[in-house]
Every structure is written in C-alpha cells, then in structure tokens.
Design an enzyme around this catalytic site. Structure first.
Site, PDB file in Angstrom:
ATOM      1  N   MET A  25      29.399   1.671  26.532  1.00 51.76           N
ATOM      2  CA  MET A  25      28.413   1.645  25.448  1.00 51.76           C
ATOM      3  C   MET A  25      29.025   1.005  24.212  1.00 51.76           C
ATOM      4  O   MET A  25      30.053   1.474  23.720  1.00 51.76           O
ATOM      5  CB  MET A  25      27.930   3.061  25.119  1.00 51.76           C
ATOM      6  CG  MET A  25      27.118   3.710  26.215  1.00 51.76           C
ATOM      7  SD  MET A  25      26.660   5.424  25.817  1.00 51.76           S
ATOM      8  CE  MET A  25      28.234   6.261  26.113  1.00 51.76           C
ATOM      9  N   CYS A 107      24.201  -6.808  31.010  1.00 55.58           N
ATOM     10  CA  CYS A 107      23.769  -6.771  29.612  1.00 55.58           C
ATOM     11  C   CYS A 107      22.596  -7.724  29.399  1.00 55.58           C
ATOM     12  O   CYS A 107      22.717  -8.937  29.637  1.00 55.58           O
ATOM     13  CB  CYS A 107      24.915  -7.150  28.683  1.00 55.58           C
ATOM     14  SG  CYS A 107      24.441  -7.151  26.931  1.00 55.58           S
ATOM     15  N   ASN A 206      22.575   3.933  37.989  1.00 51.00           N
ATOM     16  CA  ASN A 206      22.479   4.005  36.537  1.00 51.00           C
ATOM     17  C   ASN A 206      21.028   3.794  36.120  1.00 51.00           C
ATOM     18  O   ASN A 206      20.311   3.004  36.722  1.00 51.00           O
ATOM     19  CB  ASN A 206      23.388   2.933  35.915  1.00 51.00           C
ATOM     20  CG  ASN A 206      23.292   2.853  34.407  1.00 51.00           C
ATOM     21  OD1 ASN A 206      23.254   1.770  33.845  1.00 51.00           O
ATOM     22  ND2 ASN A 206      23.236   3.971  33.720  1.00 51.00           N
TER      23      ASN A 206
END
Length: 400
Positions: A25, A107, A206
């Site tokens: 993060m 990302c 995730n």
C-alpha cells in the site's frame, strides 16, 4: 539496513492453511505498519510499490523507500518495472534484506499506465515473462520471485498468463480478482478459482475483503492458498486476529512502534498539532476514532449485564464500563461508583453509559440512591426525565 536471516516464503503455504497477507500500500505498508500487523497474526507483508529504476540509480531513493529490521520477516519487496535491467538490478540490491521480490502488474493508476507500468504490463505479457525468468535465473532460491496482477476481461488470457508465469519460475502469484477498469464492487471469485485450478504454484486472492470471516469465505470459495488485504487491514490492523474493530491496545502498539515510547493516546492528541510528530498521525487518529465510535455504538446497543454487585456494558472485547452498587432493599440500588476505561474518559461515554443504566433500572421497576458523585451530576442535568427514579431521601450536592 542490517542483513538478517531469510525466510523461505514457500514454506508458509502448507495444505489447508490460510496464509494471511498484508498488501502493498502506497505510503502505508512501510516498516512501522508491517511491524504492527505482524503482532496480530499477519503471516506475510509487502513493502509499498517501489519504482525500480529510481531504486537502482539512487542511494537516497533506496534509503527513503526501504527500511527493515529483524522483526520484518517474511517480507516481500514490490517493484514497478518494465525492463530487465531495472527489475533484476533492484531485486539484486534488495535481496540481502528481504525474502522475495514481487513485480507489480496490477496498479491501475493513470501515472503508472502512462509509464507502461502496473496493469499496463498485462497488455504485453511477454515482457513480464522475460523479467520473471531473468530474475529467477539471477537470484537463487529460496528467495521468492512473484507477480501481483489483476484479472483481464478475457479470463482465458488471465489463465494463460498465470500458466506462463509458473513456467518462467514464479514462486507464487497474487491475483486481485477485479479487472484494471474496476476498482470497487464484487470480485470475480469464479475467475479467481479458474486461475487457482490452472496452476500448481500457490495463488493469493485479493479484493473485497474486510474481515477474517471474509478471508475464510474467499479461501473456501476460490480455493486460494492465502488472502491479501489492503483497505480492510488499514482500517483495522488486527483484522487477521479475528477482531471486527481496532482495539485500544493496537492504537497503543502503533504509538509505541512509531515513537518508541509509551505515549498515551491523550498525550498524543495534545502533541498532534505541535509539529513534534509527523508522518503517521492521521492514521493513528483514524484508528483511534474507529475505536471510539465503536465504543459509543456498543454502549448504546450492547445489553446491560447485572451481577449481585455490578452493572456493566461491554465496550470492546473484554473492556467494560461498570457501576458498582449496594442493595438498599430488593428494589432499590445505591449506585456507588462509575468506571469508564481511562483511555476513553472525557469523551462523553460516561453520559451515554449513565443514560443506559438509568433506563435499564427504570424499565425493571427499580429505584436508586446516588452515592456516586458523577451520577449525581448526571441526574441534576436530567432531573425531569428521571425524577421518579430517585428515592425520596436523595439530596444533590449541586443546585437543581
């Protein structure tokens, strides 16, 4: 950075075990936060995404972007890279200080797409294969080399990419079960399971997880070897230990880790605006506000527990607000002393608690005598509502 003994990450993935992982993060999954979640049953931690080219070129960048200590294991360092030179070079430099590296192919942020990084890499999977293959050839096992990626709209392409990554030597995969175009909403558990069933290496799921129960459900549904959590663990660093809200002890642990002290939360608040603290204060207060809001909710909604000498409401796990009493007769209680946990005093919880106890006693046909000075003061402010609850010989110390 001190060199320390490495951990073989693949040994974490035992049959029928849920590997609990703190996600990479930006700004948040740095050393202090990693140390914190490790205290609460987190098995594996990731650094924030690091730009591999800057890491290779600049000692200052390496110092700013990466720190570790002996408690920081098992640890995976995540890089954003699109050339073999940058990814392998950065991995080689960091390899003595962590247990594996991860290539970010997930990302979705605009700046990453513009630089052909993150999820943009999935448009050219051959480049990903080359980076993973060369890194695996250059750095010996048990050092892990992994990829974090998102699913594509074409599930068959996702499955094929994962199969090829396994052939290139990837140690494990982390799969965010949403597409690059989707940041919120339900995750694709079917797609995630299809990936799991297509490879032999461990797959970490995730996305969309906010509690330990969610982690267990995702493992059972998608058959993943582990579950990675981002926003959920940021809101509650004790998530993997099974708590639904951040307990006060975690807030204190965070203060201790960040500032190497036993600074209490109230003392911390006084310092927040003094520029003596920096970097993590907003997150500390986010944790504390969550704890405080939960305490207020529980005081308003949890049942009143009554014993022969005490009235209590559970504020948090094994944390209680209490009033001790003596029986004057079967229907009359002398309320002697009120106790609110020290770290929560001065925040209006006492008044919420007093109202719940007065309403509870009134609803059960009780009368009360007030020896407790705090409750005397509360009664004076609420005389009209509770005038029929107090026995006749009660005299307040303050004017009505």
């Amino acid at each position: 950075m001190g060199k320390r003994q490495q951990t073989d990450i693949k040994t974490l993935f035992e049959p029928n075990k849920l590997v609990k992982v703190c996600a990479p993060m930006v700004r948040y999954s740095k050393l202090q936060f990693r140390n914190l979640v490790k205290k609460y049953d987190c098995d594996l931690v990731f650094t924030p995404m690091i730009l591999a080219d800057s890491f290779c070129k600049s000692a200052k960048a390496r110092s700013n972007e990466f720190t570790t200590n002996l408690l920081d294991t098992p640890l995976v360092a995540q890089f954003a890279a699109n050339t073999i030179h940058d990814f392998v070079g950065a991995s080689y430099l960091i390899s003595p200080y962590c247990d594996g590296v991860d290539l970010n192919c997930g990302c979705p942020q605009g700046w990453a797409r513009e630089q052909e990084l993150g999820c943009q890499m999935l448009r050219n999977p051959q480049s990903i294969y080359a980076l993973i293959r060369e890194c695996r050839n250059q750095i010996c096992k048990p050092f892990s080399v992994s990829v974090k990626m998102r699913l594509l709209k074409d599930l068959k392409k996702s499955v094929e990419i994962c199969r090829q990554l396994e052939r290139c030597g990837a140690s494990f995969l982390s799969v965010h079960a949403r597409t690059p175009e989707c940041s919120v909403g339900p995750i694709d558990k079917h797609g995630l399971r299809a990936v799991v069933e297509s490879v032999e290496i461990p797959v970490i799921g995730n996305g969309g997880v906010g509690s330990l129960e969610n982690c267990i459900e995702l493992q059972e549904c998608a058959k993943v070897a582990g579950v990675m959590v981002a926003n959920g663990i940021l809101a509650n660093p004790t998530l993997f230990s099974g708590t639904n809200v951040t307990p006060m002890r975690c807030v204190q642990d965070w203060l201790d880790i960040c500032y190497n002290s036993t600074l209490g939360v109230q003392e911390y608040e006084k310092l927040c605006g003094s520029e003596q603290l920096s970097g993590a204060p907003a997150h500390i207060m986010r944790l504390f506000r969550g704890f405080l809001n939960n305490a207020k909710h529980n005081l308003k909604n949890n049942p009143v527990q009554e014993t022969s000498k005490q009235l209590a409401i559970e504020i948090n796990s094994n944390v209680f607000a209490t009033i001790s009493f003596e029986k004057v007769d079967e229907n009359t209680y002398d309320l002697v002393h009120t106790t609110i946990p020290e770290e929560l005093r001065g925040r209006g919880l006492g008044h919420i608690f007093a109202e719940r106890i007065f309403d509870h006693l009134a609803g059960n046909g009780r009368k009360i005598k007030l020896t407790c000075e705090f409750l005397q003061e509360y009664f004076v402010k609420n005389r009209v509502k509770y005038s029929g609850l107090i026995i006749e010989d009660f005299e307040t110390r303050a004017a009505p």
